[in-house]
Enzyme design. Structure first.
Site, PDB file in Angstrom:
ATOM      1  N   LEU A  11       0.851  -1.198   0.000  1.00 27.34           N
ATOM      2  CA  LEU A  11       0.000   0.000   0.000  1.00 27.34           C
ATOM      3  C   LEU A  11       0.881   1.240   0.000  1.00 27.34           C
ATOM      4  CD1 LEU A  11      -2.768  -1.034   2.541  1.00 27.34           C
ATOM      5  CD2 LEU A  11      -2.454  -1.675   0.130  1.00 27.34           C
ATOM      6  N   ARG A  18       1.498  14.683   6.707  1.00 28.12           N
ATOM      7  CA  ARG A  18       2.349  15.155   7.805  1.00 28.12           C
ATOM      8  C   ARG A  18       3.809  15.303   7.381  1.00 28.12           C
ATOM      9  NH1 ARG A  18       1.368  11.385  12.610  1.00 28.12           N
ATOM     10  NH2 ARG A  18       2.576  12.914  13.788  1.00 28.12           N
ATOM     11  N   ARG A 319      33.824  10.660  -7.930  1.00 19.30           N
ATOM     12  CA  ARG A 319      32.490  10.866  -8.522  1.00 19.30           C
ATOM     13  C   ARG A 319      32.171   9.731  -9.499  1.00 19.30           C
ATOM     14  NH1 ARG A 319      32.730  16.458 -10.983  1.00 19.30           N
ATOM     15  NH2 ARG A 319      30.660  15.816 -11.693  1.00 19.30           N
ATOM     16  N   ASN A 363      52.032   8.836 -12.769  1.00 22.67           N
ATOM     17  CA  ASN A 363      51.964   9.724 -11.617  1.00 22.67           C
ATOM     18  C   ASN A 363      51.420  11.087 -12.058  1.00 22.67           C
ATOM     19  OD1 ASN A 363      53.023  10.161  -8.668  1.00 22.67           O
ATOM     20  ND2 ASN A 363      53.574  11.981  -9.850  1.00 22.67           N
TER      21      ASN A 363
HETATM   22  C1  UD1 Z   1      -1.462   2.099  10.039  1.00 21.52           C
HETATM   23  C2  UD1 Z   1      -2.340   1.061  10.734  1.00 21.52           C
HETATM   24  C3  UD1 Z   1      -1.924   0.938  12.191  1.00 21.52           C
HETATM   25  C4  UD1 Z   1      -0.450   0.576  12.267  1.00 21.52           C
HETATM   26  C5  UD1 Z   1       0.409   1.577  11.487  1.00 21.52           C
HETATM   27  C6  UD1 Z   1       1.808   1.023  11.379  1.00 21.52           C
HETATM   28  C7  UD1 Z   1      -4.581   0.914   9.716  1.00 21.52           C
HETATM   29  C8  UD1 Z   1      -5.980   1.375   9.789  1.00 21.52           C
HETATM   30  N1  UD1 Z   1      -3.734   1.444  10.624  1.00 21.52           N
HETATM   31  O1  UD1 Z   1      -1.709   3.371  10.620  1.00 21.52           O
HETATM   32  O2  UD1 Z   1      -2.683  -0.051  12.845  1.00 21.52           O
HETATM   33  O3  UD1 Z   1      -0.037   0.530  13.626  1.00 21.52           O
HETATM   34  O4  UD1 Z   1      -0.085   1.742  10.154  1.00 21.52           O
HETATM   35  O5  UD1 Z   1       2.682   1.929  10.783  1.00 21.52           O
HETATM   36  O6  UD1 Z   1      -4.262   0.107   8.871  1.00 21.52           O
HETATM   37  N2  UD1 Z   1      -2.523   3.930   2.448  1.00 21.52           N
HETATM   38  C9  UD1 Z   1      -3.071   3.867   1.207  1.00 21.52           C
HETATM   39  N3  UD1 Z   1      -4.344   4.279   1.016  1.00 21.52           N
HETATM   40  C10 UD1 Z   1      -5.130   4.702   2.028  1.00 21.52           C
HETATM   41  C11 UD1 Z   1      -4.573   4.773   3.320  1.00 21.52           C
HETATM   42  C12 UD1 Z   1      -3.263   4.375   3.513  1.00 21.52           C
HETATM   43  O7  UD1 Z   1      -2.393   3.448   0.262  1.00 21.52           O
HETATM   44  O8  UD1 Z   1      -6.303   5.033   1.772  1.00 21.52           O
HETATM   45  C13 UD1 Z   1      -1.137   3.483   2.655  1.00 21.52           C
HETATM   46  C14 UD1 Z   1      -0.163   4.616   3.033  1.00 21.52           C
HETATM   47  O9  UD1 Z   1       0.528   5.084   1.885  1.00 21.52           O
HETATM   48  C15 UD1 Z   1       0.811   3.937   3.964  1.00 21.52           C
HETATM   49  C16 UD1 Z   1       0.012   2.799   4.564  1.00 21.52           C
HETATM   50  O10 UD1 Z   1      -1.106   2.589   3.742  1.00 21.52           O
HETATM   51  O11 UD1 Z   1       1.922   3.425   3.250  1.00 21.52           O
HETATM   52  C17 UD1 Z   1      -0.425   3.076   5.989  1.00 21.52           C
HETATM   53  O12 UD1 Z   1      -1.246   4.245   6.014  1.00 21.52           O
HETATM   54  P1  UD1 Z   1      -1.080   5.351   7.123  1.00 21.52           P
HETATM   55  O13 UD1 Z   1      -2.057   6.410   6.867  1.00 21.52           O
HETATM   56  O14 UD1 Z   1       0.331   5.737   7.255  1.00 21.52           O
HETATM   57  O15 UD1 Z   1      -1.569   4.518   8.438  1.00 21.52           O
HETATM   58  P2  UD1 Z   1      -1.203   4.751   9.943  1.00 21.52           P
HETATM   59  O16 UD1 Z   1      -2.058   5.810  10.505  1.00 21.52           O
HETATM   60  O17 UD1 Z   1       0.254   4.905  10.090  1.00 21.52           O
END
Ligand code: UD1
Ligand code: CA
Length: 455
Positions: A11, A18, A319, A363
């Site tokens: 995902l 943030r 580089r 050198n």
């Molecule tokens: C999420 C978990 C939480 C866990 C934490 C760990 C859920 C509801 N919560 O919270 O339990 O402890 O991660 O880091 O699963 N994303 C999407 N589409 C969406 C929402 C999120 O692709 O609609 C992806 C984000 O890019 C991210 C990941 O899912 O990579 C997690 O989403 P994020 O919003 O960061 O969840 P947390 O609040 O961190």
């Protein structure tokens, strides 16, 4: 694991508000590689035969990265950001194809290792229908809490939905989950959005699976591996942990790091056993250092291959395109780019050598500059083996020096120098006997006349 098929869904659609960035969150880098790239690497190591990445709309850079790193992976677009379960379902096209194991991972959890992903797969193989990778932390704020009873995983409660009592739980959800393939799609489809954020939470799959009487379990991982990145401060903390991991791996492999916490690695740095790295060295992307080479203090290397017996630095900058063959030496305040130094060749002080080749045992004297750029095009400087370039010489490319050529110090070389030839590219010295003394007397008289008239 090869006897079980595995679909992994990563995902990566979140904008990461943030982070306060125009870049999709999962493209922020750890060790010079996008976070989501680290997850893809771990999945390759864990034998996932199919990988699907869920991106947001208008994220071409993310799709390009996935295509570049893992051409077989599919990208699915989550049009609206309605939560992690909604995101996973964006990969429905992949989920309808049968798989023994279905893994869901987050693109913002970059330090997970292949071994840990395999632990989740092991639990599925041993009969769990749903497996959650958890971790213990002293700072659980923001994470979903794993609610357990006698080792049984009952539910995952998100921070915003948790009671005060539940918030005290230190066992948290990493976000990495494993589903028995036959249940994955139907569990995800049953998830609703009645919670404080009004999102479809993948974590609700735990309660649904329990209601269905399925076998639900939690596997514990380390906090370092499972940390999720939501802010720039967390990104920086994660980078530190990644650097510590790379330092430890280099030392475990037999490298000497004199001050490990001052050496910085790229995700792809290769140090063979027996390399010595002094203090304050930075390895940017694409560096390979062979056994027995020494990288001295305050050096910066990028896109460089360093052979055994070479000494680089202190204060050297290699580089991209720099190749140092056995025993070559690059000393202080020397910058190299797109250049091969043959075995035993040296540039020990204060030089720029770019778009060039330097033959073995040649050198390059202090202050030598290859003038490779005329403001429009780059040109090459090719120097044969066993040649000598005197200090403070300027080699105006394109130009060639044959084997054994000798360039006198302070020369500006604009024409090729054949093998074994001696080239002077400077004005001839003119020495006048006694003229220094006469000149000084004349100057002193002028000064005395001036101070006399002022008094
Ligand atoms: C999420 C978990 C939480 C866990 C934490 C760990 C859920 C509801 N919560 O919270 O339990 O402890 O991660 O880091 O699963 N994303 C999407 N589409 C969406 C929402 C999120 O692709 O609609 C992806 C984000 O890019 C991210 C990941 O899912 O990579 C997690 O989403 P994020 O919003 O960061 O969840 P947390 O609040 O961190
Ligand atoms: Ca997160």
């Amino acid at each position: 694991m090869s006897d079980r098929t595995c679909l992994s869904i990563v995902l990566a659609a979140g904008l990461g508000t943030r982070m306060k960035s125009d870049l999709p969150k999962v493209l922020h880098e750890i060790g010079g590689l996008a976070m989501v790239g680290h997850v893809l690497k771990a999945l390759s190591g864990a034998g996932s035969d199919r990988v699907s990445v869920v991106t947001g709309p208008e994220m071409p850079a993310l799709a390009d990265l996935v295509a570049g790193m893992m051409p077989s992976a599919l990208c699915h677009v989550q049009e609206e950001r309605l939560g992690t379960a909604h995101a996973a379902l964006a990969a429905r096209e992949a989920l309808v194809q049968p798989a023994d194991d279905v893994l869901v991972l987050f693109g913002d959890t970059p330090l997970v290792t292949a071994e840990t992903v395999l632990k989740v797969r092991d639990a599925l193989r041993e009969g769990s229908d749903l497996v959650v990778l958890g971790f213990e932390t002293q700072d659980p704020f923001g994470y979903g809490r794993l609610l357990t009873d006698n080792g049984k995983l009952l539910a995952i409660r998100e921070e915003k939905d948790a009671s005060d009592e539940e918030r005290k739980v230190m066992f948290c959800n990493s976000g990495i989950m494993g589903f028995a393939g036959k249940h994955a799609l139907s569990l995800m489809e049953e998830i609703g959005n009645s919670n404080v954020k009004g999102e479809y939470y993948l974590t609700d799959a735990v309660e649904i699976a329990n209601r269905r009487g399925l076998k639900v379990s939690a596997v514990a991982g380390s906090e370092v591996e499972t940390q999720g990145i939501n802010t720039r401060a967390q990104l920086a903390a994660c980078e530190q942990d990644f650097q510590d991991r790379m330092r430890r791996a280099a030392m475990d492999d037999g490298c000497t790091l004199l001050a490990p916490h001052t050496v910085f690695f790229s995700h792809d740095t290769v140090l063979e056993p027996g390399v010595t790295v002094e203090q304050n060295v930075v390895f940017a992307g694409g560096v390979h250092v062979a056994s027995g080479a020494t990288i001295r203090a305050f050096s910066h290397l990028e896109g460089a291959a360093v052979a055994s017996g070479c000494v680089v630095g202190p204060y050297a900058r290699l580089r991209p395109g720099t190749v140092l063959e056995h025993g070559a030496k690059i000393g202080n305040f020397v910058e190299t780019k797109n250049v091969t130094f043959g075995a035993g060749a040296k540039a020990n002080h204060l030089s720029y050598v770019g778009d060039a080749s330097v033959g073995s045992k040649s050198n390059i004297g202090a202050g030598t500059i290859t003038c490779n750029y005329d403001g429009f095009l780059k040109h090459r400087t090719d120097i044969g083996s066993g040649s000598f370039v005197g200090s403070n010489s300027t080699l105006v490319a394109p130009v060639q020096l044959g084997d054994g050529a000798f360039v006198s110090a302070g020369s500006v070389i604009t024409q090729d120098v054949p093998a074994d030839a001696l080239a002077f590219g400077r004005a001839r010295q003119d020495t006048k006997e006694g003229r220094a003394k006469a000149l000084k007397e004349k100057l002193k008289a002028a000064k005395d006349a001036k101070s006399g008239s002022a008094a």
